[in-house]
Design a protein around this motif. Structure first.
Motif, PDB file in Angstrom:
ATOM      1  N   GLY A 295      31.004  43.264  96.578  1.00 28.29           N
ATOM      2  CA  GLY A 295      32.439  43.184  96.307  1.00 28.29           C
ATOM      3  C   GLY A 295      33.201  42.673  97.514  1.00 28.29           C
ATOM      4  O   GLY A 295      32.772  42.825  98.658  1.00 28.29           O
ATOM      5  N   SER A 296      34.346  42.063  97.253  1.00 34.20           N
ATOM      6  CA  SER A 296      35.212  41.553  98.319  1.00 34.20           C
ATOM      7  C   SER A 296      36.480  42.385  98.367  1.00 34.20           C
ATOM      8  O   SER A 296      36.966  42.856  97.342  1.00 34.20           O
ATOM      9  CB  SER A 296      35.571  40.083  98.072  1.00 34.20           C
ATOM     10  N   GLY A 297      37.023  42.564  99.578  1.00 36.18           N
ATOM     11  CA  GLY A 297      38.227  43.362  99.743  1.00 36.18           C
ATOM     12  C   GLY A 297      39.456  42.668  99.190  1.00 36.18           C
ATOM     13  O   GLY A 297      39.486  41.445  99.013  1.00 36.18           O
ATOM     14  N   ASP A 298      40.481  43.452  98.911  1.00 35.39           N
ATOM     15  CA  ASP A 298      41.753  42.923  98.434  1.00 35.39           C
ATOM     16  C   ASP A 298      42.474  42.250  99.590  1.00 35.39           C
ATOM     17  O   ASP A 298      42.682  42.866 100.636  1.00 35.39           O
ATOM     18  CB  ASP A 298      42.619  44.077  97.893  1.00 35.39           C
ATOM     19  N   LEU A 595      41.011  28.989  95.016  1.00 32.85           N
ATOM     20  CA  LEU A 595      41.917  30.067  94.597  1.00 32.85           C
ATOM     21  C   LEU A 595      41.534  30.628  93.235  1.00 32.85           C
ATOM     22  O   LEU A 595      41.818  31.794  92.931  1.00 32.85           O
ATOM     23  CB  LEU A 595      43.361  29.561  94.559  1.00 32.85           C
ATOM     24  N   GLY A 596      40.872  29.811  92.415  1.00 33.89           N
ATOM     25  CA  GLY A 596      40.511  30.250  91.069  1.00 33.89           C
ATOM     26  C   GLY A 596      39.151  30.897  90.955  1.00 33.89           C
ATOM     27  O   GLY A 596      38.739  31.288  89.852  1.00 33.89           O
ATOM     28  N   VAL A 597      38.420  31.024  92.077  1.00 33.52           N
ATOM     29  CA  VAL A 597      37.085  31.637  92.012  1.00 33.52           C
ATOM     30  C   VAL A 597      37.232  33.110  91.610  1.00 33.52           C
ATOM     31  O   VAL A 597      37.966  33.866  92.248  1.00 33.52           O
ATOM     32  CB  VAL A 597      36.363  31.533  93.369  1.00 33.52           C
ATOM     33  N   PRO A 598      36.547  33.541  90.550  1.00 34.45           N
ATOM     34  CA  PRO A 598      36.658  34.943  90.094  1.00 34.45           C
ATOM     35  C   PRO A 598      35.801  35.875  90.943  1.00 34.45           C
ATOM     36  O   PRO A 598      34.701  36.275  90.551  1.00 34.45           O
ATOM     37  CB  PRO A 598      36.148  34.878  88.649  1.00 34.45           C
ATOM     38  N   LEU A 599      36.304  36.216  92.128  1.00 33.18           N
ATOM     39  CA  LEU A 599      35.553  37.079  93.032  1.00 33.18           C
ATOM     40  C   LEU A 599      35.516  38.514  92.515  1.00 33.18           C
ATOM     41  O   LEU A 599      36.520  39.047  92.050  1.00 33.18           O
ATOM     42  CB  LEU A 599      36.197  37.059  94.427  1.00 33.18           C
ATOM     43  N   ARG A 600      34.357  39.131  92.593  1.00 37.53           N
ATOM     44  CA  ARG A 600      34.229  40.544  92.254  1.00 37.53           C
ATOM     45  C   ARG A 600      34.808  41.361  93.404  1.00 37.53           C
ATOM     46  O   ARG A 600      34.410  41.179  94.558  1.00 37.53           O
ATOM     47  CB  ARG A 600      32.757  40.918  92.071  1.00 37.53           C
ATOM     48  N   ASN A 601      35.727  42.281  93.090  1.00 34.94           N
ATOM     49  CA  ASN A 601      36.278  43.088  94.170  1.00 34.94           C
ATOM     50  C   ASN A 601      35.457  44.359  94.373  1.00 34.94           C
ATOM     51  O   ASN A 601      34.510  44.650  93.641  1.00 34.94           O
ATOM     52  CB  ASN A 601      37.757  43.414  93.919  1.00 34.94           C
ATOM     53  N   ILE A 602      35.825  45.121  95.377  1.00 41.92           N
ATOM     54  CA  ILE A 602      35.069  46.319  95.735  1.00 41.92           C
ATOM     55  C   ILE A 602      35.145  47.364  94.632  1.00 41.92           C
ATOM     56  O   ILE A 602      34.175  48.095  94.389  1.00 41.92           O
ATOM     57  CB  ILE A 602      35.589  46.879  97.077  1.00 41.92           C
ATOM     58  N   VAL A 603      36.282  47.440  93.938  1.00 42.38           N
ATOM     59  CA  VAL A 603      36.429  48.405  92.846  1.00 42.38           C
ATOM     60  C   VAL A 603      35.407  48.108  91.748  1.00 42.38           C
ATOM     61  O   VAL A 603      34.740  49.018  91.224  1.00 42.38           O
ATOM     62  CB  VAL A 603      37.865  48.378  92.281  1.00 42.38           C
TER      63      VAL A 603
END
Length: 710
Positions: A295-298, A595-603
């Motif tokens: 996951g990536s941070g906010d 900017l449009g890459v759907p990165l998975r966040n840490i949550v």
């Protein structure tokens, strides 16, 4: 007539939670008043009470109860096991694996008591994060220095792990790395009936080179297949890269690691490319292997603090000590500040830090500094209160004029500000693209960032050739520590800047402050995820990446950048940068894609792991009842060994034997040694040595005068 019988309840412990019936001032008044009465009526008994309180013979019992009552909350017990800790107080705490485990802990602690076991120098540090929050608990188990060559099995470490798993009744073990440790965590967990899962962050279990770079610096399975395990090529490679003799190592290595990994219910990979490589080495493990991206941070979490204009009244004191490691204008550094500062005798964790900056026009700015641990400083000062004396900040001051500036470090305790009177000078540049600092004949200047540190595996040779090209159309910003000395052998051109070590939370703000157009991530090995790729995309910055491993996989999937072959040379990359510079439309389209890459966040990541943990926690708790009872009924020797580790990590805890005391003395000696090493680097020490060694008239008289003053 009523008769009272005194009964001793030696099986009952009364826990005092503090004042409940009275306010603190009422309690103090009543206590003082009643103390006077008791001392008047029972002077001998009160004297005995005073002696008992001073000697505090039951401290061991109270400390041991504190350790275990914090965990009596009904939550499951989850252990993370890895090679290095993520805490700032630990050695070598920066790395992708450590960052990932840190993010997992923040999510898992909402549901479980979380235990993190990791090597920290010569000890195995066990940090406990109770589900109810509050203060974390820390233990240290001495395990000796990291061996020169990997040790697969070790009886001493196996016994320590058995004690941890049994005393704390661990329900699930999640292994992340065992480099510098052993494989015993797998076998000990299996023997105790505890479920195990493992995340593979690199290729260590397939080959001790870790990154699979052969002796020529080429990614070993670059043609889609490993070299045969018994090939002479492996022997030569391991001899050059790992120092092994010309003996067969790889066959036993994979056999023993396969035995360990076969214990796991699930093997987790951060990317499909990493899984594909490892399945070549261990095809037997395919059915239990899954992919869960990190996951990536906010990005909102990375916003800077508010800068205040104007001076503040600060008291000058010689109790304050400061040092700057990085600042704008020093050693090619750009807009970043790091260092440390503390007040003698004060807990640094309760003190705020600021940089007071004055530009060449006399404008004054106060920049808040984020606090971080600096164990090296605390060790050198032999005082743990200075643990949180480190600081860092992006040097982004709206309204400040470019040019020379003066800076002082301020510390705030309560409403008071303090300074040591030291003034540092630097040079500030806005780094705007319309500056005329770099002359070019046509087009705009392109700001190019190199992310992820500078090592051989991350493409330092290619980076060095690019930044030394002297092309005036580009400004190059090197983010991260330079671990390859070859990069700095030659003087870098004026259009090259270095950040030095930076905190992950500052990445977005640094990229914005430097107005980065394109990022370069050019590893020569198959990275298994690449956090810096996510950081660039979070800031809307497209990436030039090597078509290898997770970098190539993720760029192909998103088209948020450009791919170059693993053997690309500096000319090819510079040609691509020139094409990007002269094609604003293409750059704009790639920025939109980033900017449009759907990165998975840490949550999202923690939710995926929560489901996995829930499944295996149930298995562990529904397992063999007899085995679980045996695990809970650990021996007094086990609980004592754990308590000694608790005492070693906490000076206020005395421990019930001499081992903790010996270990604390050993640790204090190490702190004194570190302090002496830092002292030897000071100008005062060097001057004193010169005077002591020099032969000149009046030498003895001068030494006597200096001795009397000291």
């Amino acid at each position: 007539m009523l008769v009272y019988v005194l009964v001793v309840g030696d099986d009952t412990f009364i826990y005092n939670m503090g004042p409940a019936s009275f306010e603190s001032y009422q309690k103090k008044r009543l206590c003082d008043e009643h103390d006077r009465i008791l001392r008047k009526r029972y002077p001998l008994q009160m004297k005995e009470n005073d002696r008992y309180c001073a000697e505090n013979p039951d401290q061991d019992i109270r400390d041991n109860l504190k350790l275990h009552t914090r965990l009596a909350n009904g939550a499951g017990n989850l252990l993370y096991f890895l090679h290095l800790d993520f805490q700032g107080i630990a050695k070598n705490h920066i790395g992708g694996t450590q960052l990932h485990v840190r993010d997992l802990v923040r999510g898992a602690v909402k549901d479980y008591n979380v235990f993190v076991a990791a090597r920290d120098g010569e000890v195995l540090r066990l940090t406990i994060y109770p589900r109810d929050g509050g203060e974390k608990l820390m233990l240290k188990f001495p395990i000796g220095e990291k061996p020169l060559f990997p040790v697969l099995w070790d009886e001493k470490l196996a016994e320590i792990l058995r004690q941890i798993l049994t005393v704390f009744d661990i329900d699930l073990v999640h292994v992340h790395h065992t480099e510098g440790l052993t494989l015993d965590i797998f076998e000990v967990s299996k023997a105790l009936g505890i479920p195990v899962i493992c995340t593979l962050h690199d290729y260590y279990y397939a080959c001790p080179t870790i990154k699979l770079l052969d002796r020529d610096g080429t990614f070993c399975p670059s043609d889609g297949r490993f070299a045969p395990a018994d090939d002479r090529t492996c022997r030569r490679c391991l001899h050059k890269n790992c120092g092994y003799g010309h003996v067969s190592v790889i066959d036993r290595w994979r056999r023993e690691n396969l035995r360990a990994l076969s214990v796991c219910g699930k093997l987790i990979f951060p990317s499909e490319s990493a899984k594909a490589v490892m399945m070549q080495a261990f095809p037997e493990l395919e059915s239990r292997s899954v992919v869960i991206p990190h996951g990536s941070g906010d990005p909102m979490e990375k916003a800077g603090h508010t800068v205040v204009k104007g001076t503040v009244s600060a008291k000058r004191t010689n109790r304050m000590h400061t040092h700057l490691d990085q600042m704008p204008g020093r050693d090619g550094g750009f807009n970043y500040v790091t260092g440390w500062a503390y007040l003698e005798g004060e807990d640094s964790g309760s003190i705020s830090a600021y940089a007071e900056v004055t530009d060449h026009r006399g404008q004054v700015f106060r920049l808040p500094l984020r606090k971080i641990p600096r164990t090296d400083v605390a060790d050198a000062a032999c005082d743990r209160r200075y643990q949180q004396c480190g600081f860092h900040a992006v040097f982004d001051l709206p309204g400040m004029d470019a040019g020379r500036f003066r800076m002082s470090v301020l510390l705030q305790k309560g409403t008071e500000f303090f300074t040591d009177g030291r003034v540092y000078t630097g040079f500030f540049r806005h780094l705007k693209k319309d500056e005329s600092g770099l002359h070019h004949r046509d087009g705009r200047i392109l700001h190019v960032a190199f992310l992820g540190g500078v090592t051989r595996a991350k493409g330092s040779a290619l980076l060095s050739a690019i930044i030394h090209s002297g092309n005036p159309h580009f400004r190059f910003f090197v983010f991260g520590q330079v671990g390859d000395p070859e990069v700095l052998k030659e003087k870098c051109p004026e259009n090259v800047y270095f950040s030095g070590v930076y905190e992950q939370e500052d990445a977005g703000q640094l990229l914005e402050a430097c107005q980065i157009d394109v990022a370069c991530i050019l590893p020569i090995w198959g990275e298994t995820f690449c956090y810096t790729l996510s950081e660039a995309w979070q800031s809307g910055i497209p990436v030039i990446g090597t078509d290898i491993g997770a970098v190539g996989e993720r760029l192909r999937k998103t088209e948020a950048g450009w791919l170059v072959p693993p053997n690309a040379n500096a000319g090819e990359v510079l040609a691509l940068l020139e094409k990007i510079r002269s094609s604003p439309q293409e750059l704009s389209e790639k920025r939109k894609a980033a900017l449009g890459v759907p990165l998975r966040n840490i949550v999202w990541m923690n939710a995926a792991y929560r489901m996995l943990y829930g499944e295996y926690m149930r298995q562990g708790r529904q397992g063999n009842v007899t085995e679980r009872v045996r695990r809970r009924n650990c021996s007094p020797q086990d609980t004592d060994a754990v308590f000694q580790a608790y005492a070693l990590a906490n000076p206020a805890v005395r421990g019930s034997g001499g081992e903790a005391e010996k270990n604390r003395l050993r640790e204090e000696n190490e702190m004194l040694r570190t302090s002496m090493e830092m002292l030897k680097e000071t100008m005062s020490y060097r001057l004193a040595r010169k005077i002591a060694e020099a032969d000149f008239p009046g030498r003895e008289t001068l030494k006597r005068v200096l001795g009397k003053r000291v």
